[in-house]
Design a protein around this motif. Sequence first.
Motif, PDB file in Angstrom:
ATOM      1  N   THR A 277       0.829  -1.205   0.000  1.00 46.63           N
ATOM      2  CA  THR A 277       0.000   0.000   0.000  1.00 46.63           C
ATOM      3  C   THR A 277       0.864   1.256   0.000  1.00 46.63           C
ATOM      4  O   THR A 277       0.602   2.207  -0.743  1.00 46.63           O
ATOM      5  N   TYR A 280       2.342   1.721  -3.496  1.00 48.12           N
ATOM      6  CA  TYR A 280       1.341   2.208  -4.445  1.00 48.12           C
ATOM      7  C   TYR A 280       0.969   3.663  -4.158  1.00 48.12           C
ATOM      8  O   TYR A 280       0.786   4.463  -5.083  1.00 48.12           O
ATOM      9  N   GLN A 281       0.842   4.021  -2.883  1.00 45.88           N
ATOM     10  CA  GLN A 281       0.493   5.395  -2.523  1.00 45.88           C
ATOM     11  C   GLN A 281       1.587   6.371  -2.927  1.00 45.88           C
ATOM     12  O   GLN A 281       1.297   7.486  -3.381  1.00 45.88           O
ATOM     13  N   THR A 282       2.839   5.959  -2.776  1.00 44.25           N
ATOM     14  CA  THR A 282       3.958   6.807  -3.190  1.00 44.25           C
ATOM     15  C   THR A 282       3.906   7.071  -4.688  1.00 44.25           C
ATOM     16  O   THR A 282       4.081   8.210  -5.143  1.00 44.25           O
ATOM     17  N   GLN A 284       1.232   6.861  -6.575  1.00 43.44           N
ATOM     18  CA  GLN A 284       0.040   7.668  -6.834  1.00 43.44           C
ATOM     19  C   GLN A 284       0.298   9.152  -6.535  1.00 43.44           C
ATOM     20  O   GLN A 284      -0.119  10.032  -7.292  1.00 43.44           O
ATOM     21  N   GLN A 285       1.007   9.419  -5.448  1.00 38.64           N
ATOM     22  CA  GLN A 285       1.346  10.804  -5.102  1.00 38.64           C
ATOM     23  C   GLN A 285       2.242  11.443  -6.158  1.00 38.64           C
ATOM     24  O   GLN A 285       2.075  12.613  -6.510  1.00 38.64           O
ATOM     25  N   LYS A 288      -0.003  12.259  -9.082  1.00 32.83           N
ATOM     26  CA  LYS A 288      -0.881  13.400  -8.820  1.00 32.83           C
ATOM     27  C   LYS A 288      -0.097  14.712  -8.834  1.00 32.83           C
ATOM     28  O   LYS A 288      -0.621  15.755  -9.259  1.00 32.83           O
ATOM     29  N   GLU A 318      -3.080   0.273 -15.905  1.00 31.58           N
ATOM     30  CA  GLU A 318      -4.014  -0.334 -14.962  1.00 31.58           C
ATOM     31  C   GLU A 318      -3.994  -1.863 -15.084  1.00 31.58           C
ATOM     32  O   GLU A 318      -4.025  -2.413 -16.194  1.00 31.58           O
ATOM     33  N   LEU A 361      -0.648  -1.010 -11.954  1.00 31.52           N
ATOM     34  CA  LEU A 361      -1.295  -0.590 -10.719  1.00 31.52           C
ATOM     35  C   LEU A 361      -2.744  -1.067 -10.632  1.00 31.52           C
ATOM     36  O   LEU A 361      -3.447  -1.111 -11.646  1.00 31.52           O
ATOM     37  N   GLN A 364      -7.657   1.374  -8.038  1.00 31.61           N
ATOM     38  CA  GLN A 364      -7.819   2.439  -7.046  1.00 31.61           C
ATOM     39  C   GLN A 364      -6.605   3.346  -6.925  1.00 31.61           C
ATOM     40  O   GLN A 364      -6.694   4.432  -6.339  1.00 31.61           O
ATOM     41  N   PHE A 365      -5.476   2.930  -7.479  1.00 30.91           N
ATOM     42  CA  PHE A 365      -4.271   3.757  -7.384  1.00 30.91           C
ATOM     43  C   PHE A 365      -3.940   4.480  -8.690  1.00 30.91           C
ATOM     44  O   PHE A 365      -2.959   5.217  -8.742  1.00 30.91           O
ATOM     45  N   PRO A 367      -4.143   7.428 -11.246  1.00 33.90           N
ATOM     46  CA  PRO A 367      -4.393   8.848 -10.948  1.00 33.90           C
ATOM     47  C   PRO A 367      -5.562   9.469 -11.715  1.00 33.90           C
ATOM     48  O   PRO A 367      -6.099  10.491 -11.295  1.00 33.90           O
TER      49      PRO A 367
END
Length: 378
Positions: A277, A280-282, A284-285, A288, A318, A361, A364-365, A367
């Motif tokens: 998580t 993936y969040q890194t 996604q950031q 963004k 995706e 990805l 949900q991740f 962008p």
Amino acid sequence: MKISFAHSFIEDTPYHLEGPVVSMYFNTHRLSSNFKIDQKSFKNHLKTVKSKLKDITDTKVSARIMEPLEELLVDTSFWIYNQDACAIFVNEKECVIFRLVEPIIETIVVSDSVYIKPLVRLNQRMDHYFILGLSKDSFEVFEVYNNKIEPFVFEDTIAKTLKEVLGEDKTESFITHGNYSHVSNRGTFHGHGGQKEETDIDTEKFFRYVDKTVSTHVSSLQSLPVVLCSLNKNQQMYRRYAKDTNLLKQGIDTSFESISLDEIKQMADDIILKENTKRYQTLQQQAKAALASNRYSDQINEIIKSIHDETIEKLFIEEGQKLIGVIDKEKQVYEYISNDNDVYDDLAEMCLKRKIPIYILPRQFMPTSTHIFAIINK
């Protein structure tokens, strides 16, 4: 025809194969007693391959491509040494085989180049990993895959206890012991500070041995995460000397001998989920941030041009999505054609050849609402 086994994704992936290329991904069994099941399944896959080849090429080319596959079908030695899955890439001149260490979604693609997205995804996944159970005088390694946990089987010559490694006269035996080529035979150890208790010195030597053994016999063969399960004081000492780059920072602060394998796996799964998580969040950031500064594209033709011009920084696709068609190489644009070719896979291959990072990805991740996104250097 040349038949070879590949081991390292990216370096050994046969991008050079020219079409028509058959890309096969299919599951197998580790137990040699099940090889006939795998052979029967492979025989059915070959029927699909023949059918796909019949639609796009002549009988002579089809026969040359089928030749090594039919040889593998009857080669018992190939089937009794399998892992959890196989990937085979073959054209009329060459056949390249990867043995895969976890099950995959079975897929057969016939196109102008190798189909690599499943390999990209496997290379990113962290739900296949190892657990290192460590105490001051012994260690065990457990492999977690396909939602199962099993002891990792070392060769019989690998010592797993401090007594086996150091001998009765621990310090001297360790230095002069000659059975393990990966243990240093130098008689001195430098940089350790002042005089230590003998037990601390021996523990340090044992932990260095464990790190070297796990790096050599586990991590170097399968570059997968390693979760350390040990008492906190042992973790602190082990991490001071460990050089294994696959060792995760977060571990399980308890004795691996005091809890069940299922309990160890549950705790390790929680760590792996957090790591996935976080990763993936890194990503996604980062995407963004590019979105906010207009350094991005989610349009297929712009992305094709950016890859060609090498102005792309990262590519995100995706998971589970395909774009059927081809890339017009002269115009560098996408063109829809009803065939078996996945343009997203073509883009992944183009990026890997240029050493551009690519990530598959979960939805949900991603962008934006599109299935593809690129960070562009504008």
